[in-house]
Design a protein around this motif. Structure first.
Motif, PDB file in Angstrom:
ATOM      1  N   LEU A  19       0.802  -1.217   0.000  1.00  0.00           N
ATOM      2  CA  LEU A  19       0.000   0.000   0.000  1.00  0.00           C
ATOM      3  C   LEU A  19       0.838   1.273   0.000  1.00  0.00           C
ATOM      4  O   LEU A  19       0.294   2.378  -0.071  1.00  0.00           O
ATOM      5  CB  LEU A  19      -0.930  -0.004   1.219  1.00  0.00           C
ATOM      6  CG  LEU A  19      -2.021  -1.086   1.179  1.00  0.00           C
ATOM      7  CD1 LEU A  19      -2.660  -1.260   2.547  1.00  0.00           C
ATOM      8  CD2 LEU A  19      -3.070  -0.738   0.134  1.00  0.00           C
ATOM      9  N   THR A  51      -8.126  -3.832   6.215  1.00  0.00           N
ATOM     10  CA  THR A  51      -7.268  -3.215   5.205  1.00  0.00           C
ATOM     11  C   THR A  51      -8.091  -2.755   3.998  1.00  0.00           C
ATOM     12  O   THR A  51      -7.895  -1.653   3.476  1.00  0.00           O
ATOM     13  CB  THR A  51      -6.182  -4.208   4.754  1.00  0.00           C
ATOM     14  OG1 THR A  51      -5.380  -4.578   5.887  1.00  0.00           O
ATOM     15  CG2 THR A  51      -5.300  -3.606   3.688  1.00  0.00           C
ATOM     16  N   ARG A 107     -10.368   0.268   5.305  1.00  0.00           N
ATOM     17  CA  ARG A 107      -9.625   1.479   5.673  1.00  0.00           C
ATOM     18  C   ARG A 107      -9.044   2.179   4.453  1.00  0.00           C
ATOM     19  O   ARG A 107      -9.010   3.413   4.389  1.00  0.00           O
ATOM     20  CB  ARG A 107      -8.511   1.122   6.662  1.00  0.00           C
ATOM     21  CG  ARG A 107      -7.725   2.340   7.159  1.00  0.00           C
ATOM     22  CD  ARG A 107      -6.742   1.977   8.249  1.00  0.00           C
ATOM     23  NE  ARG A 107      -5.737   1.031   7.791  1.00  0.00           N
ATOM     24  CZ  ARG A 107      -5.686  -0.246   8.143  1.00  0.00           C
ATOM     25  NH1 ARG A 107      -6.599  -0.741   8.958  1.00  0.00           N
ATOM     26  NH2 ARG A 107      -4.733  -1.037   7.688  1.00  0.00           N
ATOM     27  N   ASN A 108      -8.606   1.389   3.483  1.00  0.00           N
ATOM     28  CA  ASN A 108      -7.976   1.961   2.297  1.00  0.00           C
ATOM     29  C   ASN A 108      -8.940   2.098   1.120  1.00  0.00           C
ATOM     30  O   ASN A 108      -8.524   2.501   0.030  1.00  0.00           O
ATOM     31  CB  ASN A 108      -6.781   1.103   1.892  1.00  0.00           C
ATOM     32  CG  ASN A 108      -5.672   1.133   2.918  1.00  0.00           C
ATOM     33  OD1 ASN A 108      -4.875   2.059   2.970  1.00  0.00           O
ATOM     34  ND2 ASN A 108      -5.634   0.112   3.767  1.00  0.00           N
TER      35      ASN A 108
END
Length: 270
Positions: free
Chosen positions: A71, A97, A100-101
């Motif tokens: 990331l 993950t 959140r991204n």
């Protein structure tokens, strides 16, 4: 030069090279994508014990550090695929993950068993997949066994059973479902079922009889992932992937007396 499309697989390593992250990365490359991997599991096979599987999970913090590296690029991920995720804690990490991204084009291949096995590797992990990852999926690609586990139905033995399971998996939050029936439902054809929440489509091709199909499921899901990364619609990505994996199976080879692997470069070379 066309735009680089980064694709990520969060998956286990199959030492025979047919399935898992090896299949994913080879497939991504065939579609011109820049493939990356966060390794979750190492899997070896014992030729002295009927090709039995040995599964070695990677520590959670090591997987987390791999994801941090992936990331850290200035170029966003175009698509993400998950494969073998063997623990509840790891399912939670992957789900967090993705959320959140705000990762897009998420393909969940819910690997619950190793090839040739018929029991869930970890029932608690199956529950976590159902509750945490499936709702985040743009596409989820279970085989018949995995579809029954996710949908909490009896074993799937017909297209009607596949339709019922697809409805239940869609109700969990997955946007699109492809249930991989493969060679299990019909003597003459390999049958998969696509459901977009409104309509069903049966994807059928003539069956390849040599049985060199190890890695077909991973390869199919990875091809869908690459198609989405390359801006295809979900339906077009699935159709492209079906053609790709059919060719890979047709050009498959006998790895040894126990297993035959698909050939991921079949479309390009054959």
């Amino acid at each position: 030069m066309s735009e680089i499309k980064r694709t990520l697989t969060i998956a286990g390593n199959d030492s025979s090279g047919g399935a898992g992250l090896a299949a994913d990365l080879k497939t991504f490359t065939e579609f011109g994508c820049y493939g990356q991997v966060a390794v979750t599991t190492l899997v070896s096979m014992d030729p002295d014990n009927n090709w039995s599987h040995n599964v070695f999970p990677i520590e959670l913090d090591v997987v987390k550090q791999q994801l941090t590296t992936v990331l850290a690029s200035e170029k966003p991920l175009a698509a993400v695929k998950t494969g073998m995720i063997g623990t509840v804690e790891l399912v939670h990490l992957v789900a967090e993950t993705i959320e959140r991204n705000q990762l897009k084009n998420v393909v969940i291949d819910p690997v619950l068993v190793c090839k040739g096995e018929d029991e869930v590797l970890n029932p608690e992990t199956a529950d976590a997949l159902r509750e945490k990852l499936v709702p985040l999926a743009d596409v989820v690609t279970p085989n018949l066994f995995e579809a029954a586990v996710l949908a909490q139905t009896d074993p799937i033995k017909s297209i009607e059973d596949m339709e019922e399971a697809a409805k239940k998996i869609h109700a969990l939050g997955a946007k699109h479902i492809v249930i991989k029936g493969g060679k299990a439902l019909d003597d003459a054809q390999a049958i998969d079922l696509y459901y977009d929440g409104e309509t069903f489509e049966v994807l059928a091709t003539d069956k390849v009889n040599h049985g060199h199909n190890h890695g077909a499921g991973c390869t199919f899901a990875a091809a869908i992932t690459a198609g989405l990364a390359n801006d295809l619609s979900v339906k077009d990505a699935i159709h492209q992937a079906k053609d790709f994996v059919t060719a890979a199976i047709a050009s498959g080879f006998a790895y040894n007396q126990y297993v035959g692997a698909v050939y991921h470069s079949a479309v390009r070379f054959k």
